[in-house]
Design a protein around this motif. Sequence first.
Motif, PDB file in Angstrom:
ATOM      1  N   VAL A 204      53.214  -9.685 -70.424  1.00 25.06           N
ATOM      2  CA  VAL A 204      52.267 -10.761 -70.148  1.00 25.06           C
ATOM      3  C   VAL A 204      50.859 -10.252 -70.413  1.00 25.06           C
ATOM      4  O   VAL A 204      50.498  -9.140 -69.992  1.00 25.06           O
ATOM      5  CB  VAL A 204      52.374 -11.237 -68.682  1.00 25.06           C
ATOM      6  CG1 VAL A 204      51.333 -12.314 -68.390  1.00 25.06           C
ATOM      7  CG2 VAL A 204      53.782 -11.738 -68.377  1.00 25.06           C
ATOM      8  N   TRP A 205      50.072 -11.056 -71.104  1.00 20.88           N
ATOM      9  CA  TRP A 205      48.648 -10.754 -71.298  1.00 20.88           C
ATOM     10  C   TRP A 205      47.829 -11.915 -70.764  1.00 20.88           C
ATOM     11  O   TRP A 205      48.205 -13.086 -70.910  1.00 20.88           O
ATOM     12  CB  TRP A 205      48.317 -10.558 -72.775  1.00 20.88           C
ATOM     13  CG  TRP A 205      46.844 -10.328 -73.011  1.00 20.88           C
ATOM     14  CD1 TRP A 205      46.185  -9.141 -72.999  1.00 20.88           C
ATOM     15  CD2 TRP A 205      45.855 -11.339 -73.279  1.00 20.88           C
ATOM     16  NE1 TRP A 205      44.842  -9.321 -73.236  1.00 20.88           N
ATOM     17  CE2 TRP A 205      44.606 -10.664 -73.408  1.00 20.88           C
ATOM     18  CE3 TRP A 205      45.888 -12.725 -73.406  1.00 20.88           C
ATOM     19  CZ2 TRP A 205      43.414 -11.361 -73.672  1.00 20.88           C
ATOM     20  CZ3 TRP A 205      44.711 -13.404 -73.649  1.00 20.88           C
ATOM     21  CH2 TRP A 205      43.487 -12.725 -73.791  1.00 20.88           C
ATOM     22  N   GLY A 206      46.706 -11.593 -70.147  1.00 23.62           N
ATOM     23  CA  GLY A 206      45.777 -12.620 -69.686  1.00 23.62           C
ATOM     24  C   GLY A 206      44.367 -12.105 -69.779  1.00 23.62           C
ATOM     25  O   GLY A 206      44.122 -10.907 -69.955  1.00 23.62           O
TER      26      GLY A 206
ATOM     27  N   ASP B  92      46.766  -7.525 -78.836  1.00 18.82           N
ATOM     28  CA  ASP B  92      47.406  -7.090 -80.080  1.00 18.82           C
ATOM     29  C   ASP B  92      48.560  -6.126 -79.822  1.00 18.82           C
ATOM     30  O   ASP B  92      49.527  -6.096 -80.588  1.00 18.82           O
ATOM     31  CB  ASP B  92      46.371  -6.461 -81.007  1.00 18.82           C
ATOM     32  CG  ASP B  92      45.401  -7.494 -81.564  1.00 18.82           C
ATOM     33  OD1 ASP B  92      45.878  -8.495 -82.134  1.00 18.82           O
ATOM     34  OD2 ASP B  92      44.184  -7.314 -81.414  1.00 18.82           O
ATOM     35  N   ALA B  93      48.466  -5.344 -78.751  1.00 17.81           N
ATOM     36  CA  ALA B  93      49.571  -4.439 -78.408  1.00 17.81           C
ATOM     37  C   ALA B  93      50.806  -5.235 -78.012  1.00 17.81           C
ATOM     38  O   ALA B  93      51.937  -4.872 -78.375  1.00 17.81           O
ATOM     39  CB  ALA B  93      49.147  -3.514 -77.275  1.00 17.81           C
TER      40      ALA B  93
ATOM     41  N   LEU C 245      41.304 -21.004 -77.007  1.00 19.47           N
ATOM     42  CA  LEU C 245      41.800 -19.631 -77.110  1.00 19.47           C
ATOM     43  C   LEU C 245      43.138 -19.573 -77.843  1.00 19.47           C
ATOM     44  O   LEU C 245      43.419 -18.619 -78.569  1.00 19.47           O
ATOM     45  CB  LEU C 245      41.963 -19.023 -75.710  1.00 19.47           C
ATOM     46  CG  LEU C 245      40.684 -18.883 -74.888  1.00 19.47           C
ATOM     47  CD1 LEU C 245      41.035 -18.417 -73.477  1.00 19.47           C
ATOM     48  CD2 LEU C 245      39.742 -17.886 -75.537  1.00 19.47           C
ATOM     49  N   GLN C 246      43.979 -20.582 -77.626  1.00 15.68           N
ATOM     50  CA  GLN C 246      45.302 -20.579 -78.226  1.00 15.68           C
ATOM     51  C   GLN C 246      45.243 -20.557 -79.753  1.00 15.68           C
ATOM     52  O   GLN C 246      45.981 -19.790 -80.393  1.00 15.68           O
ATOM     53  CB  GLN C 246      46.107 -21.803 -77.783  1.00 15.68           C
ATOM     54  CG  GLN C 246      47.461 -21.918 -78.486  1.00 15.68           C
ATOM     55  CD  GLN C 246      48.332 -23.014 -77.950  1.00 15.68           C
ATOM     56  OE1 GLN C 246      49.391 -22.733 -77.407  1.00 15.68           O
ATOM     57  NE2 GLN C 246      47.911 -24.276 -78.094  1.00 15.68           N
ATOM     58  N   GLY C 247      44.384 -21.399 -80.358  1.00 16.29           N
ATOM     59  CA  GLY C 247      44.356 -21.510 -81.812  1.00 16.29           C
ATOM     60  C   GLY C 247      44.142 -20.185 -82.524  1.00 16.29           C
ATOM     61  O   GLY C 247      44.995 -19.751 -83.311  1.00 16.29           O
ATOM     62  N   PRO C 248      43.049 -19.475 -82.259  1.00 15.11           N
ATOM     63  CA  PRO C 248      42.825 -18.196 -82.951  1.00 15.11           C
ATOM     64  C   PRO C 248      43.896 -17.162 -82.650  1.00 15.11           C
ATOM     65  O   PRO C 248      44.300 -16.406 -83.542  1.00 15.11           O
ATOM     66  CB  PRO C 248      41.448 -17.759 -82.416  1.00 15.11           C
ATOM     67  CG  PRO C 248      40.774 -19.028 -82.019  1.00 15.11           C
ATOM     68  CD  PRO C 248      41.865 -19.905 -81.487  1.00 15.11           C
ATOM     69  N   LEU C 249      44.379 -17.106 -81.399  1.00 14.77           N
ATOM     70  CA  LEU C 249      45.405 -16.120 -81.051  1.00 14.77           C
ATOM     71  C   LEU C 249      46.722 -16.437 -81.759  1.00 14.77           C
ATOM     72  O   LEU C 249      47.415 -15.532 -82.255  1.00 14.77           O
ATOM     73  CB  LEU C 249      45.608 -16.103 -79.542  1.00 14.77           C
ATOM     74  CG  LEU C 249      46.609 -15.079 -79.007  1.00 14.77           C
ATOM     75  CD1 LEU C 249      46.180 -13.653 -79.344  1.00 14.77           C
ATOM     76  CD2 LEU C 249      46.771 -15.226 -77.497  1.00 14.77           C
ATOM     77  N   ALA C 250      47.067 -17.720 -81.840  1.00 15.73           N
ATOM     78  CA  ALA C 250      48.306 -18.111 -82.513  1.00 15.73           C
ATOM     79  C   ALA C 250      48.260 -17.760 -83.993  1.00 15.73           C
ATOM     80  O   ALA C 250      49.246 -17.269 -84.561  1.00 15.73           O
ATOM     81  CB  ALA C 250      48.545 -19.603 -82.328  1.00 15.73           C
TER      82      ALA C 250
END
Length: 292
Positions: free
Chosen positions: A31-33, A55-56, A72-77
């Motif tokens: 889990v990342w937050g 990224d890990a 946040l979701q868009g760039p991370l996805a």
Amino acid sequence: MRVGLFGTGPWARITHGPALAAHPDTELVGVWGRRPEAAAEVAGLFGAKAYEDADALIADVDAVAIALPPALQGPLAARAALAGRHLLLDKPVAATVEDAHAVADAVQRAGVASVVFFTLRFDAASAEWIERQAATGDWYTGRADWYGSVFGAGASPFADSPWRREKGGLWDVGPHALSVLLPVLGDVTEVRAARGAGDTTHLTLRHAGGASSTAVLTLTAPSAGAGVAIEFRGTHGVTTYPDGLSGPATESFAGAIEALTAAIASGTPHACDARFGARVTEILAAAEAALR
């Protein structure tokens, strides 16, 4: 399938996390937050590892499930897709059309599978009802109204969500309405919008086949007036979405997990993939422009 969960809010805790931890086809790896202490807390709930580096976690899994605000979701996805990771996304996929297209383009370029979690589309009984209306066809009008009470008098686990306060019902429950209207009536060709009380948005849509539809979208309905109302009218008569048809969100999310694994195995994109999610974002942005 080794999955990383991104997000530590209520939706991650009550839907994503439990479903991923319980499903026989997934292993919830980490889990990342944005807050490491929250990531550690959520990871502990489901026997996973807390990651301080997004990224890990992406590097350690086969797929990512994202329960973060759309900005946040868009760039991370997009980043995860370009790293070769399959995507299990929430709606809306991004806060802008540009970011939504970036996600869909990254999925296509990397050749990964993607599923956007529109709750009714993955609830077995609701999905069957939607598919039946789409197969029946010949509807001349429809409506899909979502009266949420997130900011009403009743307590909601999402009441402290800044992005929901900023974007309102149009962006939070609007995707649910569109996920039902589009498969039944066809793509949207014209969008009109008007403001109501609080965050309420009234949509009027023209569809490719000539049908029209409306939607009332709000998060500020009084708790006594909250609920969902879906209806289609045509040569066959009137059909109405039955009250109480859908089950728990965790069961719907399990359906989304199964849809993602099927898309990976077959190489065939799911109907609710990142490209469909981008189309929904385009319509939401057009409605927002109409309001201005």
